[in-house]
Motif scaffolding. Structure first.
Motif, PDB file in Angstrom:
ATOM      1  N   ASP A   1      48.881  80.994 -19.777  1.00  0.00           N
ATOM      2  CA  ASP A   1      49.168  80.387 -18.480  1.00  0.00           C
ATOM      3  C   ASP A   1      50.621  80.656 -18.110  1.00  0.00           C
ATOM      4  O   ASP A   1      51.543  80.152 -18.741  1.00  0.00           O
ATOM      5  CB  ASP A   1      48.903  78.876 -18.547  1.00  0.00           C
ATOM      6  N   VAL A   2      50.849  81.477 -17.104  1.00  0.00           N
ATOM      7  CA  VAL A   2      52.224  81.823 -16.722  1.00  0.00           C
ATOM      8  C   VAL A   2      52.717  80.980 -15.562  1.00  0.00           C
ATOM      9  O   VAL A   2      53.782  81.228 -15.007  1.00  0.00           O
ATOM     10  CB  VAL A   2      52.317  83.328 -16.357  1.00  0.00           C
ATOM     11  N   ASN A   3      51.955  79.975 -15.181  1.00  0.00           N
ATOM     12  CA  ASN A   3      52.342  79.165 -14.025  1.00  0.00           C
ATOM     13  C   ASN A   3      53.709  78.517 -14.217  1.00  0.00           C
ATOM     14  O   ASN A   3      54.498  78.419 -13.268  1.00  0.00           O
ATOM     15  CB  ASN A   3      51.290  78.076 -13.762  1.00  0.00           C
ATOM     16  N   ALA A   4      53.969  78.085 -15.442  1.00  0.00           N
ATOM     17  CA  ALA A   4      55.248  77.409 -15.684  1.00  0.00           C
ATOM     18  C   ALA A   4      56.419  78.348 -15.417  1.00  0.00           C
ATOM     19  O   ALA A   4      57.425  77.957 -14.821  1.00  0.00           O
ATOM     20  CB  ALA A   4      55.288  76.889 -17.123  1.00  0.00           C
ATOM     21  N   ILE A   5      56.295  79.586 -15.863  1.00  0.00           N
ATOM     22  CA  ILE A   5      57.368  80.548 -15.632  1.00  0.00           C
ATOM     23  C   ILE A   5      57.491  80.853 -14.148  1.00  0.00           C
ATOM     24  O   ILE A   5      58.592  80.946 -13.601  1.00  0.00           O
ATOM     25  CB  ILE A   5      57.110  81.850 -16.418  1.00  0.00           C
ATOM     26  N   GLU A   6      56.352  80.988 -13.496  1.00  0.00           N
ATOM     27  CA  GLU A   6      56.380  81.277 -12.062  1.00  0.00           C
ATOM     28  C   GLU A   6      57.084  80.161 -11.294  1.00  0.00           C
ATOM     29  O   GLU A   6      57.887  80.407 -10.395  1.00  0.00           O
ATOM     30  CB  GLU A   6      54.960  81.472 -11.535  1.00  0.00           C
ATOM     31  N   GLN A   7      56.777  78.940 -11.649  1.00  0.00           N
ATOM     32  CA  GLN A   7      57.397  77.808 -10.967  1.00  0.00           C
ATOM     33  C   GLN A   7      58.907  77.798 -11.210  1.00  0.00           C
ATOM     34  O   GLN A   7      59.684  77.521 -10.295  1.00  0.00           O
ATOM     35  CB  GLN A   7      56.774  76.492 -11.446  1.00  0.00           C
ATOM     36  N   LEU A   8      59.299  78.119 -12.412  1.00  0.00           N
ATOM     37  CA  LEU A   8      60.730  78.183 -12.702  1.00  0.00           C
ATOM     38  C   LEU A   8      61.393  79.299 -11.892  1.00  0.00           C
ATOM     39  O   LEU A   8      62.512  79.145 -11.394  1.00  0.00           O
ATOM     40  CB  LEU A   8      60.957  78.438 -14.197  1.00  0.00           C
ATOM     41  N   PHE A   9      60.682  80.424 -11.742  1.00  0.00           N
ATOM     42  CA  PHE A   9      61.239  81.530 -10.985  1.00  0.00           C
ATOM     43  C   PHE A   9      61.418  81.149  -9.513  1.00  0.00           C
ATOM     44  O   PHE A   9      62.442  81.443  -8.894  1.00  0.00           O
ATOM     45  CB  PHE A   9      60.339  82.757 -11.120  1.00  0.00           C
ATOM     46  N   LEU A  10      60.402  80.478  -8.969  1.00  0.00           N
ATOM     47  CA  LEU A  10      60.507  80.031  -7.582  1.00  0.00           C
ATOM     48  C   LEU A  10      61.674  79.061  -7.423  1.00  0.00           C
ATOM     49  O   LEU A  10      62.424  79.117  -6.444  1.00  0.00           O
ATOM     50  CB  LEU A  10      59.200  79.369  -7.143  1.00  0.00           C
ATOM     51  N   GLN A  11      61.820  78.182  -8.412  1.00  0.00           N
ATOM     52  CA  GLN A  11      62.923  77.217  -8.390  1.00  0.00           C
ATOM     53  C   GLN A  11      64.261  77.951  -8.455  1.00  0.00           C
ATOM     54  O   GLN A  11      65.218  77.618  -7.753  1.00  0.00           O
ATOM     55  CB  GLN A  11      62.766  76.269  -9.586  1.00  0.00           C
ATOM     56  N   TYR A  12      64.313  78.977  -9.294  1.00  0.00           N
ATOM     57  CA  TYR A  12      65.525  79.786  -9.443  1.00  0.00           C
ATOM     58  C   TYR A  12      65.876  80.499  -8.135  1.00  0.00           C
ATOM     59  O   TYR A  12      67.035  80.566  -7.742  1.00  0.00           O
ATOM     60  CB  TYR A  12      65.302  80.805 -10.561  1.00  0.00           C
ATOM     61  N   GLN A  13      64.843  81.013  -7.439  1.00  0.00           N
ATOM     62  CA  GLN A  13      65.083  81.718  -6.185  1.00  0.00           C
ATOM     63  C   GLN A  13      65.672  80.781  -5.131  1.00  0.00           C
ATOM     64  O   GLN A  13      66.473  81.199  -4.303  1.00  0.00           O
ATOM     65  CB  GLN A  13      63.774  82.331  -5.673  1.00  0.00           C
ATOM     66  N   THR A  14      65.270  79.542  -5.195  1.00  0.00           N
ATOM     67  CA  THR A  14      65.785  78.560  -4.235  1.00  0.00           C
ATOM     68  C   THR A  14      67.203  78.140  -4.579  1.00  0.00           C
ATOM     69  O   THR A  14      68.077  78.034  -3.715  1.00  0.00           O
ATOM     70  CB  THR A  14      64.865  77.318  -4.208  1.00  0.00           C
TER      71      THR A  14
ATOM     72  N   ASN B   1      69.826  78.951  -7.912  1.00  0.00           N
ATOM     73  CA  ASN B   1      70.041  79.534  -9.239  1.00  0.00           C
ATOM     74  C   ASN B   1      70.429  78.490 -10.273  1.00  0.00           C
ATOM     75  O   ASN B   1      70.018  78.549 -11.431  1.00  0.00           O
ATOM     76  CB  ASN B   1      71.157  80.596  -9.177  1.00  0.00           C
ATOM     77  N   ASN B   2      71.222  77.528  -9.857  1.00  0.00           N
ATOM     78  CA  ASN B   2      71.754  76.551 -10.806  1.00  0.00           C
ATOM     79  C   ASN B   2      70.779  75.431 -11.134  1.00  0.00           C
ATOM     80  O   ASN B   2      71.101  74.541 -11.918  1.00  0.00           O
ATOM     81  CB  ASN B   2      73.051  75.945 -10.252  1.00  0.00           C
ATOM     82  N   SER B   3      69.601  75.463 -10.530  1.00  0.00           N
ATOM     83  CA  SER B   3      68.628  74.386 -10.777  1.00  0.00           C
ATOM     84  C   SER B   3      67.848  74.600 -12.071  1.00  0.00           C
ATOM     85  O   SER B   3      67.082  73.737 -12.491  1.00  0.00           O
ATOM     86  CB  SER B   3      67.646  74.266  -9.606  1.00  0.00           C
ATOM     87  N   VAL B   4      68.024  75.782 -12.710  1.00  0.00           N
ATOM     88  CA  VAL B   4      67.340  76.038 -13.976  1.00  0.00           C
ATOM     89  C   VAL B   4      68.378  76.252 -15.062  1.00  0.00           C
ATOM     90  O   VAL B   4      69.548  76.525 -14.794  1.00  0.00           O
ATOM     91  CB  VAL B   4      66.410  77.271 -13.881  1.00  0.00           C
TER      92      VAL B   4
ATOM     93  N   LYS C   1      70.690  77.757 -17.975  1.00  0.00           N
ATOM     94  CA  LYS C   1      71.426  79.018 -17.924  1.00  0.00           C
ATOM     95  C   LYS C   1      70.665  80.155 -18.612  1.00  0.00           C
ATOM     96  O   LYS C   1      70.738  81.306 -18.197  1.00  0.00           O
ATOM     97  CB  LYS C   1      72.801  78.848 -18.578  1.00  0.00           C
ATOM     98  N   THR C   2      69.939  79.832 -19.677  1.00  0.00           N
ATOM     99  CA  THR C   2      69.193  80.902 -20.352  1.00  0.00           C
ATOM    100  C   THR C   2      68.128  81.481 -19.432  1.00  0.00           C
ATOM    101  O   THR C   2      67.871  82.691 -19.449  1.00  0.00           O
ATOM    102  CB  THR C   2      68.525  80.380 -21.635  1.00  0.00           C
ATOM    103  N   TRP C   3      67.542  80.613 -18.601  1.00  0.00           N
ATOM    104  CA  TRP C   3      66.571  81.120 -17.616  1.00  0.00           C
ATOM    105  C   TRP C   3      67.288  81.923 -16.529  1.00  0.00           C
ATOM    106  O   TRP C   3      66.787  82.947 -16.068  1.00  0.00           O
ATOM    107  CB  TRP C   3      65.798  79.953 -16.993  1.00  0.00           C
ATOM    108  N   GLN C   4      68.469  81.462 -16.135  1.00  0.00           N
ATOM    109  CA  GLN C   4      69.232  82.223 -15.134  1.00  0.00           C
ATOM    110  C   GLN C   4      69.496  83.642 -15.634  1.00  0.00           C
ATOM    111  O   GLN C   4      69.272  84.628 -14.924  1.00  0.00           O
ATOM    112  CB  GLN C   4      70.569  81.522 -14.852  1.00  0.00           C
ATOM    113  N   ASP C   5      69.939  83.733 -16.891  1.00  0.00           N
ATOM    114  CA  ASP C   5      70.227  85.057 -17.447  1.00  0.00           C
ATOM    115  C   ASP C   5      68.971  85.915 -17.511  1.00  0.00           C
ATOM    116  O   ASP C   5      69.015  87.122 -17.262  1.00  0.00           O
ATOM    117  CB  ASP C   5      70.824  84.900 -18.851  1.00  0.00           C
ATOM    118  N   PHE C   6      67.870  85.258 -17.852  1.00  0.00           N
ATOM    119  CA  PHE C   6      66.618  86.004 -17.956  1.00  0.00           C
ATOM    120  C   PHE C   6      66.197  86.562 -16.592  1.00  0.00           C
ATOM    121  O   PHE C   6      65.878  87.740 -16.447  1.00  0.00           O
ATOM    122  CB  PHE C   6      65.519  85.093 -18.512  1.00  0.00           C
ATOM    123  N   PHE C   7      66.204  85.711 -15.572  1.00  0.00           N
ATOM    124  CA  PHE C   7      65.760  86.150 -14.255  1.00  0.00           C
ATOM    125  C   PHE C   7      66.714  87.197 -13.667  1.00  0.00           C
ATOM    126  O   PHE C   7      66.298  88.125 -12.986  1.00  0.00           O
ATOM    127  CB  PHE C   7      65.621  84.955 -13.314  1.00  0.00           C
TER     128      PHE C   7
END
Length: 908
Positions: free
Chosen positions: A11-24, A26-29, A31-37
């Protein structure tokens, strides 16, 4: 940590939701997710340009590949090639691409998700190949349940960078071949030269020997100086010879059935004996290795090993657990079936018991005696218990010796880095039955048909070397022939040897001690303490620091102790604590553990007190400037594991006072195996002394069948050859002296103390300072309050019933009866009893009085030792249960005992 450790495998929904959140934002996720995206170079990088308002298709596929990677990390172990003789069970869902929203059409697409496993941008087919090699070949890894991000990251980086694939040099492979040849040929040699003799061979699992060698060599380079091994019988002879360098001659001598050099040594079968050796590693590091003696009771050795290694860490290595390492070798059925494994694992991170992590090998024969593995456990793996303490597990094909050596080195690095347990599940087989005379085809016909034609791990390794075109392949036969010649020479020597060699253990920390003789028990040594010193220590240890605020009741308790000093009336707690304090002052450490021991079950000890409104602790005995220290720990709710641990500690620390206390004496039988297999018999099976003290609260006070009896009769039944000491003391000073006596003799014996409950605060159960300073332990206490000329009856007793008897005697005005206390029951103090009886020349009747039922307590043991007196029994009638649960009946039974003794009918 790895960003995806808690994301579902499909289930990749969790990652997708984080990505959408990041697009809105960047600082809402994180830092490790920021670096990844940020790391993705997407074809469509601008979220706003995506007219659909969702995730771009190529981004979604990246996430699916991430989910695939996570799937291999989490479930790859289910699809490995780890079973050498059986097909693995099938599991769903599989790791097929379709289960992650991918297909074969995607194999040639380059995904930036490859960066996650160190490949950089990579084609899906290369990512899959990398994951297959890492997680689905000869090594399966379980680790994502670990809750510490740095641990998960550490494991992933090492496994994925190396692809869990060994890359040994030619010289390293030569060592592996040598050790594997020794392991295989030694077993075969024993099988042909000593036909039909039990040896519990390692055949089928011989790769464990080169793996242990690799582990210990690597550990030595990482700072390990001490190894303590605990294992059962299977493979033990191989470990003794090919790891610990016990000579083949000595093993062959034992097979020849030669008697021991020591006629007082009863001995045990060769696959239970312990051993120790000082070796030098290939890189010149000095290493001490000990193999702990063990009984047939599987896993019983586990807590003992932990106690031994903790003692070495505390004493030899000054608390540095990176210098000493325990190794536990289990069988698959035992590690899954024996509850002691759980008890010991739960100790692994507790301050009082942790040892810096244990390396666990499981020799997984896939069968327990005759029981199939499917009938032996409910869990998927025999090692699933490791997950309780978040220990990683490596499942390894026992036929792949290099993979096993690779994992062993990784496990040692993990242990030294994180100070945690790690499990290596060696999937192998047992070539013969449970022992060499057993027929396994009765119960596993298909398995043993496969095993019969299966090549040995050595033959498999030689073929691997041949396939690699290694020069070592051509040397293999010469290595084997040279080793066989060595074995032949050792066998010739063994046949000329008349006595089996017994290695002395009175070296190292045991130097200066000796084995006891009958004469050593005739009198107790001097244990008194100088009066001035006694008072000085007593005053210091009853003083609470003025700059700390204590609970009012604690302050009163210590004020009361101060008053005892002033009034010269010391209660039980003071007598006990002063024994510890004076020993500490002489340079001895005191180690003490058990349930609730810091305060004491009955709130008498208070060895550790809390500062009011805080968790800060204060230990008075560690605050008066003694050379030694008090290490006292409340244990987890375990008897078997903790008693075994403390036995092990005393095993390696003969100059410390090591104590285990039961919460109630009744509960000791949860550790009965340790008592039977170690405490009472080890000296005569294995020639190993031990000075462990057991404190067992005992006494009939109306608390029912589970809180009255410490089953004294069971210990007395086990007494022989001066194997243990059993006391039932009745004064604070007597307890003081008997505890000090443990370290004042030139030998060590277990001490079983039946301790009181009622007497802890009993007004007349007190001692004067002269009892501590001008005396020593008295095995028998005479009655000093009678006129011997009037005494016609003598009542022997043991324990707190003495106080009931003298109070009733005073009430009744009976002057014809003397009450003699047997403070020590074993070794039985016959000489002391005879000396006392000489003064009672008018005595005609001899009684033995006890509060236990007739079939329990010391009665029958004492009667057997005083047959000439024709003792009359006075006590409760025989009973199936130790005590009644009804207070009224309890009081009635007590009254009947007193009436029997003091009635006028009996007086006449």
């Amino acid at each position: 940590m790895d960003k995806f450790s808690y994301v579902g495998t499909s289930d990749v929904n969790a990652i997708e939701q984080l990505f959408l959140q990041y697009q809105t934002d960047n600082n809402s996720v994180d830092k490790t997710w920021q670096d990844f995206f940020k790391g993705f170079e997407f074809a469509q990088t601008n979220y706003e340009s995506n007219s659909g308002g969702g995730i771009p298709e190529n981004v979604a596929k990246e996430f699916k590949v991430i989910s695939l990677i996570q799937g291999y990390r989490q479930r790859g172990h289910l699809f490995t090639k780890t079973n050498p003789v059986r097909q693995r069970r099938s599991y769903e869902p599989s790791l097929a691409l379709e289960n992650f929203g991918l297909s074969d059409k995607d194999l040639e697409i380059v995904f930036q998700a490859g960066n996650e496993i160190g490949l950089g941008n990579a084609k899906l087919k290369d990512i899959v190949a990398h994951l297959e090699q890492t997680y689905c070949q000869s090594i399966g890894a379980e680790y994502l349940y670990v809750r510490e991000p740095k641990v998960v990251k550490w494991l992933q980086e090492r496994m994925e960078k190396s692809k869990n694939t060994p890359s040994f040099s030619s010289s390293e492979k030569k060592v592996i071949l040598k050790k594997l040849t020794q392991a295989v040929v030694f077993e075969n040699y024993l099988h042909t030269k000593f036909v039909g003799q039990k040896r519990f061979s390692l055949e089928g699992g011989e790769s464990v020997i080169p793996a242990m060698n690799a582990l210990m060599e690597h550990g030595a380079n990482l700072g390990i100086q001490d190894y303590v091994i605990g294992m059962a019988h299977r493979g033990r002879l191989n470990v003794l010879t090919n790891i610990m360098n016990k000579t083949y001659k000595d093993v062959f001598t034992e097979f020849e059935g030669r008697p021991s050099e020591d006629s007082l040594f009863d001995g045990d079968v060769k696959y239970h004996m312990g051993y120790s050796s000082d070796l030098v590693s290939d890189d010149g590091k000095k290493v001490h290795i000990s193999l702990t003696p063990n009984p047939s009771h599987l896993e019983t050795v586990a807590p003992v090993v932990q106690g031994i290694i903790r003692a070495k860490i505390d004493n030899t290595h000054k608390g540095d657990n990176t210098k000493a390492c325990p190794i536990a070798i289990h069988g698959d059925a035992a590690v899954a079936g024996q509850g002691i494994v759980y008890e010991v694992l739960q100790m692994s991170q507790l301050d009082g018991y942790k040892t810096g992590g244990t390396i666990h090998y499981v020799i997984n024969n896939q069968v327990g005696f005759t029981t199939n593995f499917l009938d032996a456990r409910s869990s998927t793996y025999c090692t699933d218990i490791a997950k309780v303490v978040l220990s990683p597990v490596f499942h390894v094909n026992g036929d792949d010796v290099e993979a096993l050596c690779f994992v062993s080195k990784l496990a040692m690095e993990f242990r030294q880095t994180f100070k945690r347990d790690v499990f290596i599940d060696v999937l192998c087989y047992r070539k013969y039955g449970h022992n060499e005379g057993d027929e396994p085809r009765f119960t596993q016909p298909l398995l043993y048909k496969a095993i019969a034609s299966h090549p040995s791990p050595k033959d498999i390794y030689v073929k691997k070397l041949e396939a690699e075109k290694s020069e070592l392949a051509s040397e293999a036969k010469a290595v084997e022939l040279a080793f066989k010649a060595e074995l032949d020479a050792n066998l010739d020597e063994a046949k000329k040897t008349e006595k089996a060699k017994i290695t002395s253990f009175l070296e190292g920390s045991w130097k200066g001690l000796k084995m006891a003789t009958d004469k050593d028990f005739e009198n107790s040594p001097a244990t008194g303490v100088d009066k001035k010193l006694f008072l000085e220590i007593a005053n210091k240890t009853t003083e609470l620091p003025k700059d700390k605020k204590f609970f009012n009741k604690i302050q009163k308790l210590f004020d009361d102790r101060k008053a005892m000093i002033a009034n010269d009336n010391y209660d039980w707690a003071m007598g006990e604590l002063m024994a510890y304090a004076t020993l500490m002052n002489e340079g001895h450490d005191v180690r003490f553990s058990g349930q609730d021991v810091e305060r004491g079950t009955f709130s008498h000890r208070h060895a550790v007190v809390k500062i009011e409104d805080s968790e800060e602790e204060y230990t008075p005995l560690n605050s008066f400037g003694a050379k030694g220290s008090l290490q006292i720990f409340n244990s987890h709710l375990s008897e078997y594991g903790v008693l075994g641990f403390e036995y092990g500690y005393a095993f390696a620390a003969p100059n410390d006072l090591t104590i285990w206390e039961a919460q109630f004496g009744d509960f000791f039988n949860g550790a009965q195996i340790i008592i039977d297999q170690y405490l009472t018999s080890a000296e005569y099976k294995w020639r190993r002394m031990n000075g462990l003290v057991m404190l067992l609260p005992h006494g009939y006070e109306g608390q029912g069948p589970e809180h009255s009896s410490a089953r004294m009769e069971r210990f007395l039944q086990a007494c022989a050859e001066n194997n243990i000491q059993i006391v039932n003391t009745t004064t604070p000073a007597q307890q003081f002296h008997v505890l000090r006596r443990q370290l004042k003799r030139e030998f060590r014996k277990p001490l079983i103390c039946f301790t009181p409950k009622k007497l802890l605060r009993y007004p007349t159960c007190v001692s004067k300072i002269s009892d501590f300073t001008d005396s020593s332990f008295k095995e028998v206490l005479d009655d000093v309050n009678v006129d011997t000329k009037k005494v016609t009856r003598i009542a022997f007793c043991s324990g707190k019933i003495y106080y009931d008897l003298i109070e009733r005697r005073e009430k009744e005005g009976a002057d014809d009866i003397a009450v003699i206390r047997l403070e020590q029951l074993y070794p039985f103090p016959k000489k002391q009893v005879d000396d006392i009886l000489k003064k009672y020349n008018k005595a005609k009747d001899y009684l033995f009085v006890q509060e236990e039922p007739e079939n329990m307590g010391p009665w029958r043991f004492v009667d057997n030792n005083l047959r000439s007196l024709n003792l009359k029994y006075v006590g409760r009638e025989e009973a199936a249960s130790p005590a009644t649960g009804y207070a009224k009946k309890h009081n009635q039974e007590n009254e009947e005992i007193m009436q029997t003794i003091f009635s006028k009918v009996l007086v006449k």
